[in-house]
Scaffold this active site. Structure first.
Site, PDB file in Angstrom:
ATOM      1  N   SER A 157      37.855  39.592  49.879  1.00  0.00           N
ATOM      2  CA  SER A 157      38.877  40.326  50.631  1.00  0.00           C
ATOM      3  C   SER A 157      39.445  39.577  51.821  1.00  0.00           C
ATOM      4  O   SER A 157      40.396  40.066  52.457  1.00  0.00           O
ATOM      5  CB  SER A 157      38.307  41.668  51.095  1.00  0.00           C
ATOM      6  OG  SER A 157      38.221  42.562  50.013  1.00  0.00           O
TER       7      SER A 157
ATOM      8  N   ALA B   9      37.202  50.678  34.979  1.00  0.00           N
ATOM      9  CA  ALA B   9      38.492  49.968  34.955  1.00  0.00           C
ATOM     10  C   ALA B   9      38.330  48.512  35.345  1.00  0.00           C
ATOM     11  O   ALA B   9      37.627  48.185  36.305  1.00  0.00           O
ATOM     12  CB  ALA B   9      39.479  50.653  35.894  1.00  0.00           C
TER      13      ALA B   9
ATOM     14  N   TYR C 280      39.880  52.382  53.477  1.00  0.00           N
ATOM     15  CA  TYR C 280      40.011  51.036  52.921  1.00  0.00           C
ATOM     16  C   TYR C 280      40.271  51.111  51.423  1.00  0.00           C
ATOM     17  O   TYR C 280      39.521  51.752  50.680  1.00  0.00           O
ATOM     18  CB  TYR C 280      38.734  50.250  53.201  1.00  0.00           C
ATOM     19  CG  TYR C 280      38.810  48.782  52.889  1.00  0.00           C
ATOM     20  CD1 TYR C 280      39.250  47.874  53.841  1.00  0.00           C
ATOM     21  CD2 TYR C 280      38.427  48.284  51.648  1.00  0.00           C
ATOM     22  CE1 TYR C 280      39.315  46.514  53.570  1.00  0.00           C
ATOM     23  CE2 TYR C 280      38.481  46.935  51.361  1.00  0.00           C
ATOM     24  CZ  TYR C 280      38.916  46.057  52.324  1.00  0.00           C
ATOM     25  OH  TYR C 280      38.985  44.712  52.046  1.00  0.00           O
ATOM     26  N   SER C 281      41.343  50.467  50.970  1.00  0.00           N
ATOM     27  CA  SER C 281      41.715  50.540  49.562  1.00  0.00           C
ATOM     28  C   SER C 281      42.304  49.216  49.090  1.00  0.00           C
ATOM     29  O   SER C 281      43.320  48.750  49.625  1.00  0.00           O
ATOM     30  CB  SER C 281      42.747  51.652  49.341  1.00  0.00           C
ATOM     31  OG  SER C 281      43.207  51.648  47.999  1.00  0.00           O
ATOM     32  N   ASN C 282      41.695  48.618  48.085  1.00  0.00           N
ATOM     33  CA  ASN C 282      42.220  47.390  47.506  1.00  0.00           C
ATOM     34  C   ASN C 282      43.588  47.591  46.855  1.00  0.00           C
ATOM     35  O   ASN C 282      44.367  46.646  46.725  1.00  0.00           O
ATOM     36  CB  ASN C 282      41.220  46.840  46.484  1.00  0.00           C
ATOM     37  CG  ASN C 282      39.983  46.278  47.145  1.00  0.00           C
ATOM     38  OD1 ASN C 282      40.026  45.253  47.827  1.00  0.00           O
ATOM     39  ND2 ASN C 282      38.855  46.959  46.981  1.00  0.00           N
TER      40      ASN C 282
ATOM     41  N   GLY D 264      34.552  39.315  53.039  1.00  0.00           N
ATOM     42  CA  GLY D 264      34.956  39.278  51.652  1.00  0.00           C
ATOM     43  C   GLY D 264      33.749  39.321  50.747  1.00  0.00           C
ATOM     44  O   GLY D 264      32.785  38.583  50.972  1.00  0.00           O
TER      45      GLY D 264
END
Length: 363
Positions: free
Chosen positions: A81, A145, A171-173, A309
């Site tokens: 990240s 997924a 928090y969202s990718n 990350g």
């Protein structure tokens, strides 16, 4: 502080500076905090870790320390990240060029794409995507997924109700998957091409790359390990398909390059003053997260900025002072660490609070 998902297992204790510590040949002064840095927690056969600190103030130094076999300063590794800070830098540069506005709704840029099941691109701005206040469901939270494109990742996210209403931090990718699409729409180039042109080439970050569909790591590199959820065994995940991570986490880098990038970013070399201020504005998240970067207030009162990350086979953390004059990056060759967040807090606190007197606290 954002906490990317990982597999948690029982730890085996290793001491980062007790095994094979090695100062750089160019080091003007030894790191005064090295002996006091806390132990590093890793697992089973995945027992390699390294740390690189750099300071350019009145008492400059470079210090490299390692623990365990099979890891080198020059290694390329997956930075997870931390990719988000690079993507955010490109978006903010486009804002500075008046090609985007932070107040732009996603619907204006990507009409019809972010819509359905409670999500509405008319109510989600670029600022919300950059600062994780969009409410979009994090596609990596769906264990079934494994999307191999940003649009596929978005489809996974839109199959779920929003995590929060827009304006609340979560928090969202998915936010950065959408930002990758925005960059392509505005520039006509992929986010990877724009990062190379705007960041990697000017800063000469020759060890950093965005692999796309390439599953292998560039040489030189060590190995990466993760825990198999089926039987708990440790398995090699050095080669993975990075397309699932995409703009949220595909970056490959080195210790030196990450320190150099955050030093340049926080030192004002990549963004104009208005965008620099936006980068560090945490009001929307109530102090938790800026725009692709987050603060950590240390025990001595100093606030440092950076990102962590975590991706299969790798855990990384970079932190820097607000002026970029003192940086630290450490990496572990596994993502399966039960208490890596606590470890990161302790390592960063020890480096910045012990190695130098507290400076003016950040916001």
């Amino acid at each position: 502080m954002p906490m990317p998902r990982a597999l948690f297992v029982a730890p085996l204790l290793l001491t980062l500076f007790g095994l094979g510590s090695a100062p750089l040949s160019s080091e003007p002064h030894p790191d005064p905090a090295a002996a006091r840095l806390p132990p590093l927690v890793t697992e089973g056969g995945a027992h390699a870790a390294a740390l690189l600190a750099h300071r350019v103030s009145s008492a400059p130094y470079d210090t490299y320390r390692l623990a365990g076999p099979g890891i080198r300063r020059s290694d390329r590794f997956r930075a997870g990240s931390i990719t988000k800070t690079f993507v955010a830098t490109v978006v903010l540069q486009l804002v500075g060029e008046h090609r985007l506005r932070l107040s732009d709704p996603v619907e204006r840029l990507l009409p019809g794409l972010v819509h359905g099941n409670g999500s509405d691109g008319r109510r989600i701005t670029l600022r919300a995507l950059l600062g994780h206040t969009s409410g979009l469901y994090d596609y990596t939270a769906d264990p079934s997924a494994h999307p191999l494109s940003a649009t596929a990742a978005l489809h996974v996210a839109l199959a779920h109700r929003p995590t929060n209403t827009p304006g609340h931090y979560a928090y969202s990718n998915t936010d950065y998957a959408v930002l990758g699409l925005v960059i392509r729409k505005v520039t006509g180039h992929s986010y990877a091409a724009e990062i190379r042109h705007r960041v990697l080439t000017p800063l000469r970050l020759t060890g950093t790359s965005l692999p796309g569909a390439r599953t292998s790591l560039p040489s030189p590199h060590g190995r990466g390990y993760t825990r198999d959820p089926a039987d708990g065994s440790l398995r090699d995940t050095t080669s993975i398909d990075p397309r699932t991570a995409g703009a949220a986490g595909e970056l490959i880098s080195t210790l030196d390059d990450l320190n150099r990038f955050y030093a340049a970013l926080l030192g004002g070399r990549l963004l104009a003053p208005a965008q620099q201020a936006a980068l560090l504005n945490t009001r929307a998240s109530h102090g938790v997260y800026g725009l692709g970067i987050y603060p950590q207030k240390l025990s001595c009162g100093l606030t440092v900025w950076g990102h962590n990350g975590r991706i299969a086979g790798s855990h990384v953390r970079t932190a820097a002072t607000r002026d970029g004059g003192h940086t630290l990056t450490y990496r572990v060759d596994t993502d399966a660490s039960a208490d890596s967040e606590a470890l990161g807090t302790a390592l960063v606190d020890a480096e910045f609070c012990e190695a130098s007197p507290p400076s003016r606290p950040g916001p």
